[in-house]
Write a protein that holds these residues in place. Structure first.
Motif, short mmCIF file in Angstrom:
data_model
loop_
_atom_site.label_atom_id
_atom_site.label_comp_id
_atom_site.label_asym_id
_atom_site.label_seq_id
_atom_site.Cartn_x
_atom_site.Cartn_y
_atom_site.Cartn_z
N HIS A 1 21.37 4.23 -21.34
CA HIS A 1 21.08 3.99 -19.92
C HIS A 1 19.59 4.21 -19.64
CE1 HIS A 1 20.99 5.05 -15.57
NE2 HIS A 1 21.84 4.04 -15.50
N ARG A 2 19.09 5.31 -20.14
CA ARG A 2 17.67 5.62 -19.93
C ARG A 2 16.79 4.57 -20.62
NH1 ARG A 2 15.32 11.47 -20.36
NH2 ARG A 2 13.71 11.11 -18.83
N ALA A 3 17.12 4.22 -21.86
CA ALA A 3 16.32 3.23 -22.60
C ALA A 3 16.33 1.87 -21.87
CB ALA A 3 16.85 3.07 -24.01
N ARG A 4 17.49 1.47 -21.39
CA ARG A 4 17.57 0.20 -20.66
C ARG A 4 16.81 0.26 -19.34
NH1 ARG A 4 23.84 -1.65 -21.86
NH2 ARG A 4 23.36 -2.60 -23.89
N GLY A 5 16.84 1.41 -18.69
CA GLY A 5 16.08 1.57 -17.46
C GLY A 5 14.58 1.46 -17.70
N ILE A 6 14.12 2.02 -18.79
CA ILE A 6 12.69 1.92 -19.14
C ILE A 6 12.33 0.47 -19.46
CG2 ILE A 6 10.98 2.59 -20.89
CD1 ILE A 6 12.47 5.36 -20.94
N LEU B 1 9.75 4.19 -8.17
CA LEU B 1 11.13 4.58 -8.46
C LEU B 1 11.41 4.53 -9.96
CD1 LEU B 1 12.95 2.69 -5.57
CD2 LEU B 1 12.60 5.18 -5.74
N LEU B 2 10.92 3.48 -10.60
CA LEU B 2 11.16 3.35 -12.04
C LEU B 2 10.39 4.40 -12.83
CD1 LEU B 2 11.32 -0.51 -12.15
CD2 LEU B 2 13.17 1.06 -12.82
N GLU B 3 9.23 4.78 -12.34
CA GLU B 3 8.48 5.86 -13.00
C GLU B 3 9.27 7.17 -12.89
OE1 GLU B 3 4.47 8.30 -12.03
OE2 GLU B 3 4.30 6.11 -12.03
N ARG B 4 9.84 7.44 -11.72
CA ARG B 4 10.67 8.64 -11.55
C ARG B 4 11.89 8.58 -12.44
NH1 ARG B 4 8.59 11.22 -6.76
NH2 ARG B 4 6.46 10.89 -7.27
N PHE B 5 12.47 7.39 -12.57
CA PHE B 5 13.61 7.20 -13.46
C PHE B 5 13.26 7.64 -14.87
CE2 PHE B 5 15.93 4.81 -16.61
CZ PHE B 5 17.23 4.83 -16.16
N PHE C 1 20.73 11.55 -10.91
CA PHE C 1 19.56 11.16 -10.12
C PHE C 1 19.04 9.81 -10.62
CE2 PHE C 1 14.87 11.44 -9.37
CZ PHE C 1 14.92 11.34 -7.98
N ARG C 2 19.00 9.63 -11.93
CA ARG C 2 18.56 8.34 -12.49
C ARG C 2 19.49 7.21 -12.04
NH1 ARG C 2 17.93 11.12 -17.51
NH2 ARG C 2 19.73 9.98 -18.28
N ARG C 3 20.79 7.48 -12.04
CA ARG C 3 21.75 6.47 -11.58
C ARG C 3 21.47 6.08 -10.13
NH1 ARG C 3 27.15 8.95 -10.85
NH2 ARG C 3 26.03 9.62 -9.02
N ASP C 4 21.23 7.08 -9.27
CA ASP C 4 20.94 6.81 -7.86
C ASP C 4 19.62 6.06 -7.70
OD1 ASP C 4 23.31 8.11 -7.27
OD2 ASP C 4 22.32 9.98 -6.63
N LEU C 5 18.62 6.44 -8.49
CA LEU C 5 17.34 5.72 -8.46
C LEU C 5 17.54 4.26 -8.83
CD1 LEU C 5 14.91 8.21 -10.23
CD2 LEU C 5 14.67 7.34 -7.90
#
Length: 153
Positions: free
Chosen positions: A96-101, A31-35, A43-47
């Motif tokens: 958001h993306r950077a924190r998700g990574i 899931l995190l790879e897809r994020f 979609f990233r938010r839902d992931l």
């Protein structure tokens, strides 16, 4: 990977296979790879919501099966802090993306440091209670949702 439903046994105990809990790690990493690869902020938010929910249910089950080490507790707290930061950031932002990574890296470190609870598909027993039965149902539903999402994308 097929989902096996965790179940309440006639003996009065709730059980889940150790391989199911180990499978959570593969799902979370997928899931995190897809994020990381997705350009769609919604979609990233839902992931991320699925990652958070699955991790929380996993931890709740895991704590009933085995006491975590102090190091695992520290790493888990770091993961929770990052989850809160990601959830508190606008999904449309680069932050958001950077924190998700960053969360993905912290989660991988947590997974690498966590000791396995049992070899193979040993059945892990939780005390019988309505809360644990609900927890196991939630786990099965979240794992299935993660598998379906990873299959579709």
């Amino acid at each position: 990977m097929a989902i096996q439903m965790a179940q309440a046994r006639p003996s009065g105990r709730c059980e889940i296979g150790a391989d199911q809990l180990r499978g959570d790690y593969r799902l979370l990493c997928g899931l995190l790879e897809r994020f990381e690869l997705s350009e769609d902020c919604y979609f990233r938010r839902d992931l991320m919501q699925l990652v958070v929910d699955l991790f929380e249910v996993h931890v709740a089950i895991r704590e009933q099966v085995r006491e975590p080490s102090p190091e695992a507790l520290r790493e888990r707290e770091a993961v929770y802090e990052l989850m809160e930061q990601v959830e508190g950031t606008d999904a449309r932002s680069r932050l958001h993306r950077a924190r998700g990574i960053e969360l993905g890296r912290a989660l991988q470190a947590y997974i690498a440091g966590e000791d396995m609870m049992a070899p193979g598909n040993a059945m892990l027993r939780l005390p019988r209670s309505p809360q644990n039965r609900a927890l196991l149902r939630d786990h099965a539903a979240l794992a299935e949702a993660a598998q379906n999402l990873l299959r579709l994308h």
